[in-house]
Scaffold this motif. Sequence first.
Motif, PDB file in Angstrom:
ATOM      1  N   ARG A  66      11.981 -10.994  -7.660  1.00 57.61           N
ATOM      2  CA  ARG A  66      12.110 -12.133  -6.625  1.00 57.61           C
ATOM      3  C   ARG A  66      10.474 -12.704  -5.270  1.00 57.61           C
ATOM      4  O   ARG A  66      10.765 -13.332  -5.824  1.00 57.61           O
ATOM      5  CB  ARG A  66      13.045 -12.094  -5.613  1.00 57.61           C
ATOM      6  N   TYR A  67      10.075 -11.342  -5.225  1.00 61.96           N
ATOM      7  CA  TYR A  67       8.984 -12.086  -4.568  1.00 61.96           C
ATOM      8  C   TYR A  67       8.146 -11.578  -5.147  1.00 61.96           C
ATOM      9  O   TYR A  67       6.658 -11.537  -3.838  1.00 61.96           O
ATOM     10  CB  TYR A  67       9.231 -11.065  -2.711  1.00 61.96           C
ATOM     11  N   ILE A  68       7.401 -11.041  -6.003  1.00 67.29           N
ATOM     12  CA  ILE A  68       6.593 -11.160  -6.753  1.00 67.29           C
ATOM     13  C   ILE A  68       5.541 -12.138  -7.946  1.00 67.29           C
ATOM     14  O   ILE A  68       7.095 -12.720  -8.457  1.00 67.29           O
ATOM     15  CB  ILE A  68       6.047  -9.351  -7.416  1.00 67.29           C
ATOM     16  N   GLY A 122      -0.953  -4.151  -3.953  1.00 64.72           N
ATOM     17  CA  GLY A 122       1.259  -4.534  -3.903  1.00 64.72           C
ATOM     18  C   GLY A 122       1.830  -2.906  -4.777  1.00 64.72           C
ATOM     19  O   GLY A 122       1.106  -2.574  -4.776  1.00 64.72           O
ATOM     20  N   TRP A 123       2.940  -3.531  -4.236  1.00 64.38           N
ATOM     21  CA  TRP A 123       3.688  -1.910  -5.152  1.00 64.38           C
ATOM     22  C   TRP A 123       4.911  -2.608  -5.103  1.00 64.38           C
ATOM     23  O   TRP A 123       5.421  -3.615  -5.213  1.00 64.38           O
ATOM     24  CB  TRP A 123       3.619  -1.192  -3.346  1.00 64.38           C
ATOM     25  N   VAL A 124       5.606  -1.781  -6.689  1.00 65.58           N
ATOM     26  CA  VAL A 124       6.822  -2.463  -6.465  1.00 65.58           C
ATOM     27  C   VAL A 124       7.432  -0.753  -6.712  1.00 65.58           C
ATOM     28  O   VAL A 124       7.232  -0.168  -7.367  1.00 65.58           O
ATOM     29  CB  VAL A 124       6.574  -3.345  -7.699  1.00 65.58           C
ATOM     30  N   PHE A 159      14.901   3.959  -8.019  1.00 66.28           N
ATOM     31  CA  PHE A 159      14.243   4.918  -7.282  1.00 66.28           C
ATOM     32  C   PHE A 159      13.540   4.480  -5.665  1.00 66.28           C
ATOM     33  O   PHE A 159      13.393   4.562  -4.980  1.00 66.28           O
ATOM     34  CB  PHE A 159      13.238   5.889  -8.090  1.00 66.28           C
ATOM     35  N   GLN A 160      14.453   3.688  -5.201  1.00 66.74           N
ATOM     36  CA  GLN A 160      14.110   2.742  -3.971  1.00 66.74           C
ATOM     37  C   GLN A 160      14.776   4.488  -2.845  1.00 66.74           C
ATOM     38  O   GLN A 160      16.140   4.700  -3.200  1.00 66.74           O
ATOM     39  CB  GLN A 160      14.228   1.534  -3.794  1.00 66.74           C
ATOM     40  N   ARG A 161      13.889   3.275  -1.469  1.00 67.96           N
ATOM     41  CA  ARG A 161      14.781   4.797   0.061  1.00 67.96           C
ATOM     42  C   ARG A 161      14.310   6.156  -0.885  1.00 67.96           C
ATOM     43  O   ARG A 161      14.434   6.530   0.115  1.00 67.96           O
ATOM     44  CB  ARG A 161      15.833   3.730  -0.159  1.00 67.96           C
ATOM     45  N   ASP A 167       0.184  -9.934   0.864  1.00 67.91           N
ATOM     46  CA  ASP A 167       0.270 -10.779   1.797  1.00 67.91           C
ATOM     47  C   ASP A 167       1.884 -10.603   1.002  1.00 67.91           C
ATOM     48  O   ASP A 167       2.494 -10.178  -0.006  1.00 67.91           O
ATOM     49  CB  ASP A 167       0.280 -11.862  -0.122  1.00 67.91           C
ATOM     50  N   ILE A 168       2.796 -10.981   2.268  1.00 66.29           N
ATOM     51  CA  ILE A 168       4.047 -10.248   1.985  1.00 66.29           C
ATOM     52  C   ILE A 168       4.757 -11.472   2.313  1.00 66.29           C
ATOM     53  O   ILE A 168       4.956 -12.479   3.347  1.00 66.29           O
ATOM     54  CB  ILE A 168       4.315  -9.257   3.182  1.00 66.29           C
ATOM     55  N   ASP A 169       5.908 -12.206   1.804  1.00 60.52           N
ATOM     56  CA  ASP A 169       6.892 -13.064   1.957  1.00 60.52           C
ATOM     57  C   ASP A 169       7.551 -12.994   3.166  1.00 60.52           C
ATOM     58  O   ASP A 169       8.162 -12.006   3.077  1.00 60.52           O
ATOM     59  CB  ASP A 169       7.680 -13.676   0.787  1.00 60.52           C
ATOM     60  N   GLU A 183       3.768  -1.702   7.071  1.00 58.76           N
ATOM     61  CA  GLU A 183       3.636  -1.063   9.020  1.00 58.76           C
ATOM     62  C   GLU A 183       3.455   0.413   8.914  1.00 58.76           C
ATOM     63  O   GLU A 183       2.669   1.063   9.557  1.00 58.76           O
ATOM     64  CB  GLU A 183       4.475  -1.678   9.727  1.00 58.76           C
ATOM     65  N   LYS A 184       4.652   1.209   7.897  1.00 60.35           N
ATOM     66  CA  LYS A 184       4.352   2.225   7.966  1.00 60.35           C
ATOM     67  C   LYS A 184       2.851   3.268   7.076  1.00 60.35           C
ATOM     68  O   LYS A 184       2.770   3.447   7.231  1.00 60.35           O
ATOM     69  CB  LYS A 184       5.354   2.777   6.706  1.00 60.35           C
ATOM     70  N   LEU A 185       2.355   2.039   6.197  1.00 61.94           N
ATOM     71  CA  LEU A 185       1.100   2.470   6.544  1.00 61.94           C
ATOM     72  C   LEU A 185      -0.373   2.039   7.073  1.00 61.94           C
ATOM     73  O   LEU A 185      -1.709   2.588   7.031  1.00 61.94           O
ATOM     74  CB  LEU A 185       0.831   1.841   4.739  1.00 61.94           C
TER      75      LEU A 185
HETATM   76  C1  LIG Z   1       9.116  -2.690  -1.411  1.00 62.21           C
HETATM   77  C2  LIG Z   1       9.136  -1.632  -2.149  1.00 62.21           C
HETATM   78  C3  LIG Z   1       8.630  -1.164  -2.888  1.00 62.21           C
HETATM   79  C4  LIG Z   1       9.678  -0.234  -1.327  1.00 62.21           C
HETATM   80  O1  LIG Z   1       9.747   0.873  -2.134  1.00 62.21           O
HETATM   81  P1  LIG Z   1      10.201   2.088  -2.125  1.00 62.21           P
HETATM   82  O2  LIG Z   1      10.082   3.327  -2.654  1.00 62.21           O
HETATM   83  O3  LIG Z   1      12.214   2.404  -1.576  1.00 62.21           O
HETATM   84  O4  LIG Z   1       9.952   2.188  -0.032  1.00 62.21           O
HETATM   85  P2  LIG Z   1       9.709   4.170   0.269  1.00 62.21           P
HETATM   86  O5  LIG Z   1      10.993   4.648  -0.044  1.00 62.21           O
HETATM   87  O6  LIG Z   1       8.847   4.533   0.361  1.00 62.21           O
HETATM   88  O7  LIG Z   1       9.677   3.686   2.154  1.00 62.21           O
HETATM   89  C5  LIG Z   1       8.407   3.050   2.913  1.00 62.21           C
HETATM   90  C6  LIG Z   1       8.992   2.303   3.704  1.00 62.21           C
HETATM   91  O8  LIG Z   1       9.028   0.803   3.567  1.00 62.21           O
HETATM   92  C7  LIG Z   1      10.554   0.661   3.819  1.00 62.21           C
HETATM   93  N1  LIG Z   1      11.552  -0.031   3.568  1.00 62.21           N
HETATM   94  C8  LIG Z   1      11.734  -0.138   2.519  1.00 62.21           C
HETATM   95  N2  LIG Z   1      12.905  -0.318   1.876  1.00 62.21           N
HETATM   96  C9  LIG Z   1      13.659  -0.428   2.568  1.00 62.21           C
HETATM   97  C10 LIG Z   1      14.471  -0.771   2.899  1.00 62.21           C
HETATM   98  N3  LIG Z   1      15.698  -1.422   2.492  1.00 62.21           N
HETATM   99  N4  LIG Z   1      15.076  -2.232   4.576  1.00 62.21           N
HETATM  100  C11 LIG Z   1      14.165  -1.404   5.007  1.00 62.21           C
HETATM  101  N5  LIG Z   1      13.236  -1.116   5.530  1.00 62.21           N
HETATM  102  C12 LIG Z   1      12.342  -0.533   3.512  1.00 62.21           C
HETATM  103  C13 LIG Z   1      10.381   1.243   5.202  1.00 62.21           C
HETATM  104  O9  LIG Z   1       9.802   1.578   6.718  1.00 62.21           O
HETATM  105  C14 LIG Z   1      10.467   2.734   4.693  1.00 62.21           C
HETATM  106  O10 LIG Z   1       9.928   4.001   5.411  1.00 62.21           O
HETATM  107  P3  LIG Z   1      10.870   4.768   6.078  1.00 62.21           P
HETATM  108  O11 LIG Z   1      11.705   5.099   4.829  1.00 62.21           O
HETATM  109  O12 LIG Z   1      10.324   6.512   6.802  1.00 62.21           O
HETATM  110  O13 LIG Z   1      12.286   4.419   6.497  1.00 62.21           O
HETATM  111  C15 LIG Z   1      10.296  -1.629  -2.794  1.00 62.21           C
HETATM  112  O14 LIG Z   1      11.955  -2.694  -1.742  1.00 62.21           O
HETATM  113  C16 LIG Z   1      10.751  -3.398  -4.104  1.00 62.21           C
HETATM  114  O15 LIG Z   1       9.684  -2.429  -4.861  1.00 62.21           O
HETATM  115  N6  LIG Z   1      10.889  -4.151  -3.949  1.00 62.21           N
HETATM  116  C17 LIG Z   1      10.230  -5.124  -4.676  1.00 62.21           C
HETATM  117  C18 LIG Z   1       9.565  -5.238  -4.966  1.00 62.21           C
HETATM  118  C19 LIG Z   1       8.883  -6.087  -3.907  1.00 62.21           C
HETATM  119  O16 LIG Z   1       9.303  -6.783  -3.266  1.00 62.21           O
HETATM  120  N7  LIG Z   1       7.080  -5.665  -3.913  1.00 62.21           N
HETATM  121  C20 LIG Z   1       6.569  -6.122  -2.751  1.00 62.21           C
HETATM  122  C21 LIG Z   1       5.681  -7.617  -2.808  1.00 62.21           C
HETATM  123  S1  LIG Z   1       5.040  -7.355  -1.259  1.00 62.21           S
END
Ligand SMILES: CC(C)(COP(=O)(O)OP(=O)(O)OC[C@H]1O[C@@H](n2cnc3c(N)ncnc32)[C@H](O)[C@@H]1OP(=O)(O)O)[C@@H](O)C(=O)NCCC(=O)NCCS
Length: 193
Positions: A33-35, A105-107, A112-114, A141-143, A154-156
């Motif tokens: 959606r945002y990539i 960037g990260w995905v 496997f999220q959270r 750059d983040i939407d 921010e956590k980074l």
């Molecule tokens: C953003 C994304 C990469 C996070 O991946 P993830 O593996 O779930 O992240 P992590 O478990 O390592 O979490 C790291 C931190 O991110 C934040 N975070 C991640 N998912 C979150 C959620 N659903 N709600 C709130 N904070 C969140 C938190 O600060 C978290 O730290 P915490 O667990 O101590 O609170 C994932 O949601 C994703 O792939 N999104 C779709 C693709 C995308 O939009 N990429 C970024 C484009 S800019």
Amino acid sequence: MFVIETERLTLRPLRLEDVNDLYEYQSHPEIVRYIPWPERSREQDIEAAEKTLNTGKFDLKESGDFLVLVWELKDIPTHLGVAGKIIGQSNMALRSATDQLSDIGWVTHQDFQRRGYAFEATHALMKYAFSNFPLHRIIADIDTRNPESAAMAEKLGMRREGEFKDSEFFKGDWCDMWLYAILKDEFTARDSK
Ligand SMILES: CC(C)(COP(=O)(O)OP(=O)(O)OC[C@H]1O[C@@H](n2cnc3c(N)ncnc32)[C@H](O)[C@@H]1OP(=O)(O)O)[C@@H](O)C(=O)NCCC(=O)NCCS
């Protein structure tokens, strides 16, 4: 081979045989959606993987150089992971060699999220990149509709430096974007604590 090891992941360059795993998340509407990718079909995934294999780098030296590292699960018990599965990826591109400026960037695969994987992989990559590539500053750059990703930045330790109104026309909408950044000195100081 260029690899970065973390506790649970091996970050390594893409291989063509990864496409089945990539397809699981690169075709998912919520993930893209945002990539700046479409919801990729299998053919588009193969095409994108081939492009990365042909033009991606293992180093960031010249403006425009980019690297893609996939996150391979190690052989340790996880909630539903199979060792060797690709559960996400990092992308970096050198925007300016003169300014020593790269984006990142990260995905993470939707199943496997959270679980801390994006943080684990991205922190390790930043550490590697600041130590091994001539980088002064890394940005993301983040939407503004993607606050989860902003929380991750921010956590980074990245700083929100600005919000840009209607700065991109993206997938049919004008988007407000946040600029996040961290300097090498800032990253190193945080990391050594
Ligand atoms: C953003 C994304 C990469 C996070 O991946 P993830 O593996 O779930 O992240 P992590 O478990 O390592 O979490 C790291 C931190 O991110 C934040 N975070 C991640 N998912 C979150 C959620 N659903 N709600 C709130 N904070 C969140 C938190 O600060 C978290 O730290 P915490 O667990 O101590 O609170 C994932 O949601 C994703 O792939 N999104 C779709 C693709 C995308 O939009 N990429 C970024 C484009 S800019």
